[in-house]
Design an enzyme around this catalytic site. Sequence first.
Site, PDB file in Angstrom:
ATOM      1  N   ASN A  39       0.136 -17.856 -19.562  1.00  0.00           N
ATOM      2  CA  ASN A  39      -1.066 -18.445 -20.149  1.00  0.00           C
ATOM      3  C   ASN A  39      -2.190 -18.467 -18.959  1.00  0.00           C
ATOM      4  O   ASN A  39      -1.849 -18.971 -18.142  1.00  0.00           O
ATOM      5  CB  ASN A  39      -1.132 -19.379 -20.919  1.00  0.00           C
ATOM      6  CG  ASN A  39      -0.097 -18.961 -22.302  1.00  0.00           C
ATOM      7  OD1 ASN A  39      -0.250 -17.872 -22.644  1.00  0.00           O
ATOM      8  ND2 ASN A  39       0.179 -19.804 -23.121  1.00  0.00           N
ATOM      9  N   VAL A  40      -3.367 -18.039 -18.957  1.00  0.00           N
ATOM     10  CA  VAL A  40      -4.495 -18.312 -18.031  1.00  0.00           C
ATOM     11  C   VAL A  40      -5.278 -19.645 -18.396  1.00  0.00           C
ATOM     12  O   VAL A  40      -5.882 -19.894 -17.570  1.00  0.00           O
ATOM     13  CB  VAL A  40      -5.271 -16.992 -17.630  1.00  0.00           C
ATOM     14  CG1 VAL A  40      -4.383 -15.650 -17.242  1.00  0.00           C
ATOM     15  CG2 VAL A  40      -5.948 -16.531 -19.038  1.00  0.00           C
ATOM     16  N   ASP A  41      -4.824 -20.176 -19.551  1.00  0.00           N
ATOM     17  CA  ASP A  41      -5.355 -21.281 -19.659  1.00  0.00           C
ATOM     18  C   ASP A  41      -5.100 -22.524 -18.960  1.00  0.00           C
ATOM     19  O   ASP A  41      -3.651 -22.304 -18.198  1.00  0.00           O
ATOM     20  CB  ASP A  41      -5.647 -21.589 -21.203  1.00  0.00           C
ATOM     21  CG  ASP A  41      -4.195 -21.878 -21.709  1.00  0.00           C
ATOM     22  OD1 ASP A  41      -3.470 -22.765 -21.445  1.00  0.00           O
ATOM     23  OD2 ASP A  41      -3.988 -21.162 -22.738  1.00  0.00           O
ATOM     24  N   HIS A  56       0.217 -15.185 -14.548  1.00  0.00           N
ATOM     25  CA  HIS A  56      -0.839 -14.275 -14.880  1.00  0.00           C
ATOM     26  C   HIS A  56      -2.023 -14.798 -14.326  1.00  0.00           C
ATOM     27  O   HIS A  56      -3.222 -14.316 -14.482  1.00  0.00           O
ATOM     28  CB  HIS A  56      -0.823 -13.834 -16.006  1.00  0.00           C
ATOM     29  CG  HIS A  56       0.051 -12.746 -16.431  1.00  0.00           C
ATOM     30  ND1 HIS A  56       0.449 -12.604 -17.749  1.00  0.00           N
ATOM     31  CD2 HIS A  56       1.309 -12.147 -15.658  1.00  0.00           C
ATOM     32  CE1 HIS A  56       1.476 -11.749 -17.859  1.00  0.00           C
ATOM     33  NE2 HIS A  56       1.837 -11.573 -16.535  1.00  0.00           N
ATOM     34  N   CYS A  76     -12.408 -13.295  -4.849  1.00  0.00           N
ATOM     35  CA  CYS A  76     -12.970 -11.896  -4.473  1.00  0.00           C
ATOM     36  C   CYS A  76     -12.190 -10.557  -4.744  1.00  0.00           C
ATOM     37  O   CYS A  76     -10.973 -10.775  -4.609  1.00  0.00           O
ATOM     38  CB  CYS A  76     -13.316 -12.117  -2.915  1.00  0.00           C
ATOM     39  SG  CYS A  76     -14.151 -10.554  -2.329  1.00  0.00           S
ATOM     40  N   THR A 107       5.754 -15.797 -27.041  1.00  0.00           N
ATOM     41  CA  THR A 107       5.610 -14.568 -26.242  1.00  0.00           C
ATOM     42  C   THR A 107       6.136 -13.567 -26.934  1.00  0.00           C
ATOM     43  O   THR A 107       7.432 -13.384 -27.448  1.00  0.00           O
ATOM     44  CB  THR A 107       6.046 -14.625 -24.695  1.00  0.00           C
ATOM     45  OG1 THR A 107       5.873 -13.548 -23.969  1.00  0.00           O
ATOM     46  CG2 THR A 107       7.296 -14.812 -24.701  1.00  0.00           C
TER      47      THR A 107
HETATM   48  P1  OAD Z   1       1.285 -11.896 -27.039  1.00  0.00           P
HETATM   49  O1  OAD Z   1       0.006 -12.032 -27.922  1.00  0.00           O
HETATM   50  O2  OAD Z   1       1.840 -10.677 -26.615  1.00  0.00           O
HETATM   51  O3  OAD Z   1       2.136 -12.713 -28.076  1.00  0.00           O
HETATM   52  C1  OAD Z   1       2.038 -13.854 -28.557  1.00  0.00           C
HETATM   53  C2  OAD Z   1       3.290 -14.198 -29.394  1.00  0.00           C
HETATM   54  O4  OAD Z   1       3.127 -15.665 -29.758  1.00  0.00           O
HETATM   55  C3  OAD Z   1       3.758 -13.422 -30.571  1.00  0.00           C
HETATM   56  O5  OAD Z   1       5.131 -12.999 -30.568  1.00  0.00           O
HETATM   57  C4  OAD Z   1       3.089 -14.304 -31.668  1.00  0.00           C
HETATM   58  O6  OAD Z   1       4.089 -14.138 -32.972  1.00  0.00           O
HETATM   59  C5  OAD Z   1       3.434 -15.628 -31.195  1.00  0.00           C
HETATM   60  N1  OAD Z   1       2.876 -16.529 -31.853  1.00  0.00           N
HETATM   61  C6  OAD Z   1       1.723 -16.738 -32.759  1.00  0.00           C
HETATM   62  N2  OAD Z   1       1.354 -17.740 -32.894  1.00  0.00           N
HETATM   63  C7  OAD Z   1       2.361 -18.608 -32.589  1.00  0.00           C
HETATM   64  C8  OAD Z   1       2.607 -20.114 -32.677  1.00  0.00           C
HETATM   65  N3  OAD Z   1       1.747 -21.047 -33.487  1.00  0.00           N
HETATM   66  N4  OAD Z   1       3.776 -20.748 -32.130  1.00  0.00           N
HETATM   67  C9  OAD Z   1       4.770 -19.842 -31.272  1.00  0.00           C
HETATM   68  N5  OAD Z   1       4.420 -18.537 -31.173  1.00  0.00           N
HETATM   69  C10 OAD Z   1       3.207 -17.834 -31.808  1.00  0.00           C
HETATM   70  O7  OAD Z   1       1.201 -12.797 -25.982  1.00  0.00           O
HETATM   71  P2  OAD Z   1       1.904 -12.824 -24.546  1.00  0.00           P
HETATM   72  O8  OAD Z   1       3.293 -12.450 -24.561  1.00  0.00           O
HETATM   73  O9  OAD Z   1       1.541 -14.248 -23.744  1.00  0.00           O
HETATM   74  O10 OAD Z   1      -1.708 -10.686 -19.792  1.00  0.00           O
HETATM   75  O11 OAD Z   1       1.299 -11.629 -23.782  1.00  0.00           O
HETATM   76  C11 OAD Z   1       1.611 -11.568 -22.319  1.00  0.00           C
HETATM   77  C12 OAD Z   1       0.424 -10.759 -21.699  1.00  0.00           C
HETATM   78  O12 OAD Z   1      -0.253  -9.813 -22.156  1.00  0.00           O
HETATM   79  C13 OAD Z   1      -0.514 -12.076 -21.392  1.00  0.00           C
HETATM   80  O13 OAD Z   1      -0.159 -12.686 -20.378  1.00  0.00           O
HETATM   81  C14 OAD Z   1      -1.851 -11.289 -21.158  1.00  0.00           C
HETATM   82  C15 OAD Z   1      -1.617 -10.173 -22.281  1.00  0.00           C
HETATM   83  O14 OAD Z   1      -2.170  -8.647 -21.518  1.00  0.00           O
HETATM   84  C16 OAD Z   1      -2.534 -10.970 -18.845  1.00  0.00           C
HETATM   85  O15 OAD Z   1      -3.563 -11.500 -19.457  1.00  0.00           O
HETATM   86  C17 OAD Z   1      -2.431 -10.401 -17.473  1.00  0.00           C
END
Ligand code: OAD
Length: 256
Positions: free
Chosen positions: A106-108, A125, A133, A196
């Site tokens: 997470n970027v937050d 990330h 820059c 994730t």
């Molecule tokens: P995703 O959006 O791919 O996955 C989010 C996951 O969170 C999914 O499996 C959902 O089922 C789950 N989810 C939703 N609500 C939830 C809750 N209340 N509690 C627990 N889980 C829940 O997000 P990331 O895996 O973080 O990259 O994505 C990876 C990267 O892809 C991010 O860091 C971003 C994106 O492109 C960059 O910004 C470089």
Amino acid sequence: MGFDAAIEVELSAAREILAGSHRVAAFSGAGLSAESGLATFRDPDTDALWSRFDPIELASAAGFEANPERVIDWYNWRRGKYAGVRPNAAHRALAAQARMIQMTQNVDHLLEQAGVPAQQVYHLHGSILRDRCNNPGCEHSATIDPAIPQTLRACPRCGDRMRPAVVWFGENLPQATWDRAQRLCMALDCLLVIGTSATVYPAAGLIELARQCDSRVIVIDPNPGAAADAADVYLAAPAAAVLPALLEGFDLASNP
Ligand code: OAD
């Protein structure tokens, strides 16, 4: 709060793993912040960001070259959303574990806002609260106030363009952070994987690395996916509900 019987069984199994674990760390994704009101990227049940926007246009160096204003506008829109949100119960439950390292995609900065010391959060990330820059040789960066939108602007040091200090598709993870995360995952008893899709590499590879190095894996995500497939225990529930219940009474600092 009560859970259904199936979750209670998994919760017991997860608590048992934790009770026998000394080295525990967390690896989180967008689902951790979902209940704070920040959209995920690939959630099947919601208006996830990558179902509404094209990641190549908005999160790649090529997209930034093609239309930098559009990229900056989009990050300003996301920063605006971020300005209004607060950590949820899952962030707070993690923050209550004083010694636990938080590896996050997470970027937050909601983990830090919940009280996790900054040095314990490995931002794989990057950060939406910084600009840097675009010239890799320059290394100038600046803090961003998410409530104050930044227009596309030149780097005050070298004159190239400033861009969000996040990792875009096709870019490397920050090397020192990535090295630390890999070393940590090679020496864990238990990895908590929270919210994730585990589809974006190399970060998602940390789960496999931990498993290969004999760590147990507990996954919290309401939707089964790649992470759940790798889990010793899979808790199919939202993080803000189940994580406080899982970590209640667990104290990493005093674990044997
Ligand atoms: P995703 O959006 O791919 O996955 C989010 C996951 O969170 C999914 O499996 C959902 O089922 C789950 N989810 C939703 N609500 C939830 C809750 N209340 N509690 C627990 N889980 C829940 O997000 P990331 O895996 O973080 O990259 O994505 C990876 C990267 O892809 C991010 O860091 C971003 C994106 O492109 C960059 O910004 C470089």
